[in-house]
Design a protein around this motif. Structure first.
Motif, PDB file in Angstrom:
ATOM      1  N   ASN A  61       4.610   4.617   3.005  1.00 51.35           N
ATOM      2  CA  ASN A  61       4.183   4.142   4.309  1.00 51.35           C
ATOM      3  C   ASN A  61       5.047   2.933   4.651  1.00 51.35           C
ATOM      4  OD1 ASN A  61       2.501   3.836   6.608  1.00 51.35           O
ATOM      5  ND2 ASN A  61       0.744   4.535   5.394  1.00 51.35           N
ATOM      6  N   ARG A 108      -2.649   4.270   5.345  1.00 48.97           N
ATOM      7  CA  ARG A 108      -2.691   2.956   6.011  1.00 48.97           C
ATOM      8  C   ARG A 108      -3.850   2.124   5.481  1.00 48.97           C
ATOM      9  NH1 ARG A 108       1.577   0.558   8.436  1.00 48.97           N
ATOM     10  NH2 ARG A 108       2.835   2.125   9.519  1.00 48.97           N
ATOM     11  N   LYS A 112      -3.479  -1.777   3.255  1.00 53.62           N
ATOM     12  CA  LYS A 112      -3.812  -3.018   3.944  1.00 53.62           C
ATOM     13  C   LYS A 112      -3.801  -4.204   2.992  1.00 53.62           C
ATOM     14  CE  LYS A 112      -6.740  -1.235   7.677  1.00 53.62           C
ATOM     15  NZ  LYS A 112      -8.082  -1.303   8.286  1.00 53.62           N
TER      16      LYS A 112
END
Length: 129
Positions: A61, A108, A112
């Motif tokens: 990501n 996602r 974080k």
């Protein structure tokens, strides 16, 4: 207890490249296999933000600002994660941290700042002429 240590930072000119390494140590030889590893950065006066993250199986990501310029990779056998940074800009200046989340997928949500359980001390990257 997982410990993380960043290396490879320093001064680089705009347009240049740099590779950061994150070395992990823990209670077992295959320490990194159970973690999503992320690279984050924090510029002066700004919040810490995701740069990129990678799962044990290799899914990744990236922040939009680094897509096409940065590449994250990992070597589970060596318990290391890398980020290759190309076409560096002054906006890339900051303290870079690696961090670990005991998760399987580099979603996602799992990438974080708040999801990370272990952090390195950080290393400064300065992009300047």
């Amino acid at each position: 207890q997982l410990q993380l240590a960043e290396s490879g930072g320093g001064l680089v000119q705009p347009g240049g490249s740099q590779r950061l390494s994150c070395a992990a140590s823990g209670p077992s030889p295959d320490t990194l296999n159970y973690y999503v590893i992320g690279w984050f950065r924090q510029a002066p006066g700004k919040e810490r933000e995701l740069v990129s993250c990678i799962s044990s199986s290799g899914d990744t990501n990236y922040a939009e600002s680094v897509k096409g310029r940065f590449t994250i990779s990992r070597d589970n056998a060596k318990n290391k994660v890398y980020v290759q940074m190309n076409s560096l800009q002054s906006e890339d200046t900051g303290v870079y941290y690696c961090a670990a989340n005991p998760a399987l997928r580099a979603t996602r949500r799992n990438c974080k700042v708040s999801a990370m359980e272990y952090w390195g001390e950080g290393i400064l990257v300065t992009v300047s002429s």
